[in-house]
Design a protein around this motif. Structure first.
Motif, short mmCIF file in Angstrom:
data_model
loop_
_atom_site.label_atom_id
_atom_site.label_comp_id
_atom_site.label_asym_id
_atom_site.label_seq_id
_atom_site.Cartn_x
_atom_site.Cartn_y
_atom_site.Cartn_z
N MET A 1 41.12 39.08 61.62
CA MET A 1 40.26 39.89 60.49
C MET A 1 40.25 39.06 59.14
SD MET A 1 38.04 42.81 60.84
CE MET A 1 37.48 43.92 59.97
N ARG A 153 34.96 32.11 63.40
CA ARG A 153 35.59 33.63 63.60
C ARG A 153 36.70 33.35 64.55
NH1 ARG A 153 31.57 38.43 63.66
NH2 ARG A 153 29.93 36.98 64.41
N SER A 304 34.93 40.18 59.16
CA SER A 304 34.82 38.96 60.13
C SER A 304 34.39 39.66 61.28
CB SER A 304 36.13 38.16 60.43
OG SER A 304 37.20 39.41 60.36
N ASP A 305 34.11 40.94 61.30
CA ASP A 305 33.57 41.58 62.69
C ASP A 305 32.06 41.63 62.32
OD1 ASP A 305 33.23 43.61 61.04
OD2 ASP A 305 34.40 45.13 62.19
#
Ligand SMILES: [Zn+2]
Ligand SMILES: [Zn+2]
Length: 316
Positions: A1, A153, A304-305
């Motif tokens: 994350m 990611r 990052s999500d």
């Protein structure tokens, strides 16, 4: 994350107002500051936003029009007087080389750090860990660029049944694979994280238009972007001016964002004639509701999500 933070240091276009500076946008990411354009007085905005002196830093200039570069000399001066040490890489059209050279010559004692100007052509121009910057040509007056910034990611979710199927013992090897590292089994077999995890989500993407009429290159870059930061100098009422001077209207930017399937559109660089920008945001939202109007010191946090939070600027 991980977390990316966009800080608007200037949301004005052409002429600053009492509350909106010339264009400049900082993107903070894991100790880095990426600066998109450096309009007049960016150094005070930079200080006010507390972005730090000795950060790893790269500056990306969209084009050499005064409202986008007037702040560069001041920023170089500030960093020198305060004793910056880390090198500073500046990317943009080739005219920047002379401009920065002259700016440096006005700093009495010289810069305390190395300032390197890279004259760039469209393409990948910067890569650092999982971060990549691509420049693309836009449709303004003269040579002007937009920037597409992407972050790959971490690998997708770990799938225990796949690890068991490959005979990998539960424990540290599972942990390593789940965190994206390859491992070697006792019999010498190598296993990569891709073999035991769900596919990685597509990279996170932030696109900056610089100054431009809506154009195919921008649409292509913006396709599927998490955030498109687009100039919106005028409303449709002044479409003729936008066309003549190489700018976007709020409606033009909103249509481009809608058609490119953008998640969030942020409009910036709006003319001082729209003091608070109400006409700009109303016009854009009637076409693409997921639009935000930039203000100086507004922050956007992108995790990052893919989740995104808009932090309003402080009152004063
Ligand atoms: Zn401009
Ligand atoms: Zn311009």
């Amino acid at each position: 994350m991980f977390m990316i933070e966009i800080v608007f240091l200037g949301s004005g276009g052409s002429i600053p107002t009492a509350t909106r500076n010339h264009p400049a946008i900082a993107i903070r990411y894991e100790g880095w500051v990426l600066l998109l354009d450096a309009g007049e007085d960016v150094q005070r905005q930079y200080a006010k936003a507390q972005l730090g002196l000795n950060k790893k830093m790269a500056i990306f200039v969209s084009h050499v029009h005064a409202d986008h570069v007037l702040g560069l000399p001041g920023l170089l001066l500030r960093f020198s007087l305060l004793g910056r040490i880390k090198p500073l890489n500046i990317y943009g059209p080739k005219d920047l080389i002379e401009y920065v050279k002259v700016s440096q010559s006005t700093i009495n004692l010289g810069t305390t750090f190395e300032a390197v100007v890279h004259a760039i052509e469209p393409g990948i121009i910067f890569q650092e860990q999982n971060l990549k910057v691509r420049a693309f040509k836009v449709d303004h007056r003269g040579y002007a660029l937009g920037y597409e910034i992407t972050w790959t990611r971490p690998t997708g979710k770990f799938i225990p049944t796949k690890a068991e199927g490959l005979g990998i013992p539960k424990g540290p090897l599972w942990k390593a694979l789940a965190s994206g590292k390859s491992v070697q089994l006792d019999d010498g077999t190598k296993v990569t994280p891709e073999e035991v995890t769900e596919p990685s989500p597509k990279p996170l993407k932030i696109v900056y238009s610089g100054d431009t009429r809506p154009c195919d290159e921008l649409s292509t870059a913006a396709n599927g972007a998490d955030i498109l930061i687009n100039e919106a100098m005028y409303t449709t009422e002044h479409e003729d001016l936008a066309e003549e001077r190489g700018h976007s209207t709020a409606a033009g930017a909103a249509k481009l964002a809608r058609d490119a399937d953008v998640q969030l559109l942020i409009l910036t660089h709006y003319s001082p004639r729209y003091y608070e920008g109400n006409e700009i945001i109303e016009e854009a939202m009637s076409i693409f509701p997921n639009t935000v109007l930039a203000r100086d010191h507004m922050r956007i946090q992108l995790a990052s999500d893919g989740s995104c939070i808009v932090v309003k600027p402080p009152e004063n």
